[in-house]
Write a protein that holds these residues in place. Structure first.
Motif, PDB file in Angstrom:
ATOM      1  N   ILE A  69       0.855  -1.180   0.000  1.00 35.26           N
ATOM      2  CA  ILE A  69       0.000   0.000   0.000  1.00 35.26           C
ATOM      3  C   ILE A  69       0.895   1.234   0.000  1.00 35.26           C
ATOM      4  N   THR A  70       0.589   2.165  -0.887  1.00 39.24           N
ATOM      5  CA  THR A  70       1.302   3.433  -0.935  1.00 39.24           C
ATOM      6  C   THR A  70       0.272   4.539  -0.822  1.00 39.24           C
ATOM      7  N   ARG A  71       0.514   5.459   0.096  1.00 36.79           N
ATOM      8  CA  ARG A  71      -0.391   6.593   0.300  1.00 36.79           C
ATOM      9  C   ARG A  71       0.308   7.853  -0.180  1.00 36.79           C
ATOM     10  N   VAL A  72      -0.367   8.621  -1.011  1.00 34.63           N
ATOM     11  CA  VAL A  72       0.167   9.913  -1.459  1.00 34.63           C
ATOM     12  C   VAL A  72      -0.826  10.995  -1.092  1.00 34.63           C
ATOM     13  N   SER A  73      -0.309  12.166  -0.762  1.00 32.20           N
ATOM     14  CA  SER A  73      -1.185  13.305  -0.499  1.00 32.20           C
ATOM     15  C   SER A  73      -0.477  14.588  -0.903  1.00 32.20           C
ATOM     16  N   VAL A  74      -1.269  15.542  -1.312  1.00 30.01           N
ATOM     17  CA  VAL A  74      -0.765  16.865  -1.688  1.00 30.01           C
ATOM     18  C   VAL A  74      -1.581  17.874  -0.912  1.00 30.01           C
ATOM     19  N   SER A  75      -0.897  18.793  -0.244  1.00 30.66           N
ATOM     20  CA  SER A  75      -1.603  19.804   0.535  1.00 30.66           C
ATOM     21  C   SER A  75      -0.977  21.178   0.299  1.00 30.66           C
ATOM     22  N   PRO A  76      -1.784  22.229   0.453  1.00 31.67           N
ATOM     23  CA  PRO A  76      -1.260  23.584   0.238  1.00 31.67           C
ATOM     24  C   PRO A  76      -0.381  24.036   1.402  1.00 31.67           C
ATOM     25  N   LEU A  77       0.522  24.933   1.105  1.00 33.70           N
ATOM     26  CA  LEU A  77       1.343  25.521   2.164  1.00 33.70           C
ATOM     27  C   LEU A  77       0.486  26.427   3.031  1.00 33.70           C
ATOM     28  N   ASP A  78      -0.429  27.133   2.388  1.00 34.82           N
ATOM     29  CA  ASP A  78      -1.347  28.022   3.104  1.00 34.82           C
ATOM     30  C   ASP A  78      -2.629  27.250   3.397  1.00 34.82           C
ATOM     31  N   LYS A  79      -2.754  26.743   4.593  1.00 33.68           N
ATOM     32  CA  LYS A  79      -3.892  25.897   4.975  1.00 33.68           C
ATOM     33  C   LYS A  79      -5.200  26.682   5.083  1.00 33.68           C
ATOM     34  N   THR A  80      -5.139  28.000   4.998  1.00 33.23           N
ATOM     35  CA  THR A  80      -6.352  28.813   5.095  1.00 33.23           C
ATOM     36  C   THR A  80      -6.921  29.175   3.727  1.00 33.23           C
ATOM     37  N   PHE A  85      -6.705  24.339  -1.812  1.00 35.91           N
ATOM     38  CA  PHE A  85      -7.179  22.981  -1.545  1.00 35.91           C
ATOM     39  C   PHE A  85      -7.886  22.417  -2.777  1.00 35.91           C
ATOM     40  N   VAL A  86      -8.720  23.225  -3.419  1.00 36.82           N
ATOM     41  CA  VAL A  86      -9.452  22.790  -4.609  1.00 36.82           C
ATOM     42  C   VAL A  86      -8.471  22.485  -5.738  1.00 36.82           C
ATOM     43  N   ARG A  87      -7.486  23.354  -5.955  1.00 37.52           N
ATOM     44  CA  ARG A  87      -6.491  23.151  -7.017  1.00 37.52           C
ATOM     45  C   ARG A  87      -5.729  21.849  -6.800  1.00 37.52           C
ATOM     46  N   LEU A  88      -5.282  21.612  -5.599  1.00 40.12           N
ATOM     47  CA  LEU A  88      -4.440  20.447  -5.318  1.00 40.12           C
ATOM     48  C   LEU A  88      -5.245  19.153  -5.192  1.00 40.12           C
ATOM     49  N   GLU A  89      -6.545  19.271  -4.967  1.00 42.42           N
ATOM     50  CA  GLU A  89      -7.393  18.082  -4.895  1.00 42.42           C
ATOM     51  C   GLU A  89      -7.370  17.313  -6.210  1.00 42.42           C
ATOM     52  N   LYS A  90      -7.131  18.016  -7.297  1.00 44.08           N
ATOM     53  CA  LYS A  90      -7.113  17.411  -8.631  1.00 44.08           C
ATOM     54  C   LYS A  90      -5.718  16.985  -9.075  1.00 44.08           C
ATOM     55  N   ALA A  91      -4.715  17.102  -8.210  1.00 38.56           N
ATOM     56  CA  ALA A  91      -3.333  16.816  -8.597  1.00 38.56           C
ATOM     57  C   ALA A  91      -3.071  15.334  -8.831  1.00 38.56           C
ATOM     58  N   LEU A 103       2.165  17.429 -10.142  1.00 37.93           N
ATOM     59  CA  LEU A 103       2.336  18.385  -9.049  1.00 37.93           C
ATOM     60  C   LEU A 103       2.823  19.729  -9.552  1.00 37.93           C
ATOM     61  N   GLU A 104       2.310  20.770  -8.928  1.00 44.73           N
ATOM     62  CA  GLU A 104       2.802  22.123  -9.184  1.00 44.73           C
ATOM     63  C   GLU A 104       2.746  22.899  -7.878  1.00 44.73           C
ATOM     64  N   GLY A 105       3.890  23.464  -7.505  1.00 42.72           N
ATOM     65  CA  GLY A 105       3.974  24.200  -6.262  1.00 42.72           C
ATOM     66  C   GLY A 105       3.343  25.572  -6.374  1.00 42.72           C
ATOM     67  N   PRO A 106       3.120  26.205  -5.269  1.00 45.95           N
ATOM     68  CA  PRO A 106       3.553  25.794  -3.930  1.00 45.95           C
ATOM     69  C   PRO A 106       2.637  24.706  -3.362  1.00 45.95           C
ATOM     70  N   ALA A 107       3.264  23.702  -2.773  1.00 46.95           N
ATOM     71  CA  ALA A 107       2.521  22.592  -2.181  1.00 46.95           C
ATOM     72  C   ALA A 107       3.458  21.737  -1.351  1.00 46.95           C
ATOM     73  N   THR A 108       2.862  20.891  -0.546  1.00 47.65           N
ATOM     74  CA  THR A 108       3.625  19.880   0.185  1.00 47.65           C
ATOM     75  C   THR A 108       3.158  18.519  -0.312  1.00 47.65           C
ATOM     76  N   PHE A 109       4.108  17.713  -0.774  1.00 48.44           N
ATOM     77  CA  PHE A 109       3.817  16.367  -1.255  1.00 48.44           C
ATOM     78  C   PHE A 109       4.291  15.379  -0.202  1.00 48.44           C
ATOM     79  N   MET A 122       7.284  21.966  -2.210  1.00 46.83           N
ATOM     80  CA  MET A 122       7.572  22.459  -3.551  1.00 46.83           C
ATOM     81  C   MET A 122       7.462  23.979  -3.570  1.00 46.83           C
ATOM     82  N   ALA A 123       8.399  24.602  -4.257  1.00 50.41           N
ATOM     83  CA  ALA A 123       8.374  26.054  -4.403  1.00 50.41           C
ATOM     84  C   ALA A 123       7.323  26.448  -5.439  1.00 50.41           C
ATOM     85  N   ALA A 124       6.914  27.687  -5.406  1.00 49.81           N
ATOM     86  CA  ALA A 124       5.955  28.204  -6.389  1.00 49.81           C
ATOM     87  C   ALA A 124       6.515  28.017  -7.793  1.00 49.81           C
ATOM     88  N   GLY A 125       5.696  27.460  -8.681  1.00 53.71           N
ATOM     89  CA  GLY A 125       6.111  27.247 -10.060  1.00 53.71           C
ATOM     90  C   GLY A 125       6.877  25.963 -10.306  1.00 53.71           C
TER      91      GLY A 125
END
Length: 144
Positions: A69-80, A85-91, A103-109, A122-125
């Motif tokens: 089992i491998t779990r992957v998740s992508v979350s925004p740096l700005d949790k507010t 969240f919507v953009r990264l939900e489709k990553a 993946l496209e930053g800014p994000a945490t993978f 990940m840095a922006a861009g």
């Protein structure tokens, strides 16, 4: 005397190894590599892109079978920021043999397997693709 030499070599080894994520000029896959034991494979002759690869299965799994089992998740740096969240939900998309993340930053993978756990910011861009195919993980940096 032997113990003293071992401690000394460990201390020097620790000094010479840079901390993960400290090199600003490293790509996303290079940051992820030491955390999940990715290794570069020969570049694709068509695109010239370097692909990083690891197999998370143990020798026993290869010989006798088993489940992975491998779990992957992508979350925004700005949790507010709801839009992030919507953009990264489709990553990441589910595929017949695993998952593919564009993946496209800014994000945490984050990725977690039975043997490894990793988190890379990940840095922006910054862009990369991560494919999970059964027990194999592939990472490709996107130079834009």
């Amino acid at each position: 005397m032997t113990m003293r030499l071992r401690l000394l070599s460990i201390a020097f080894g620790a000094i010479s190894v840079p901390a993960v994520g400290q090199e600003a000029n490293q790509s996303f896959c290079q940051h992820l590599a030491p955390q999940i034991r990715l290794h570069p494979v020969p570049a694709d002759p068509k695109s010239g892109a370097v692909v990083w690869k690891t197999d998370t299965a143990s020798v026993g799994m290869h010989l006798f079978g088993g489940a992975a089992i491998t779990r992957v998740s992508v979350s925004p740096l700005d949790k507010t920021n709801a839009a992030e969240f919507v953009r990264l939900e489709k990553a990441c998309d589910i595929t017949p043999k695993g998952a593919t993340c564009h993946l496209e930053g800014p994000a945490t993978f984050e990725i977690k397997t039975r043997r490894f756990e990793a988190s890379v910011t990940m840095a922006a861009g910054e862009r990369a693709d991560v494919d999970v195919r059964n027990t194999v993980i592939l990472c490709r940096d996107d130079p834009h």
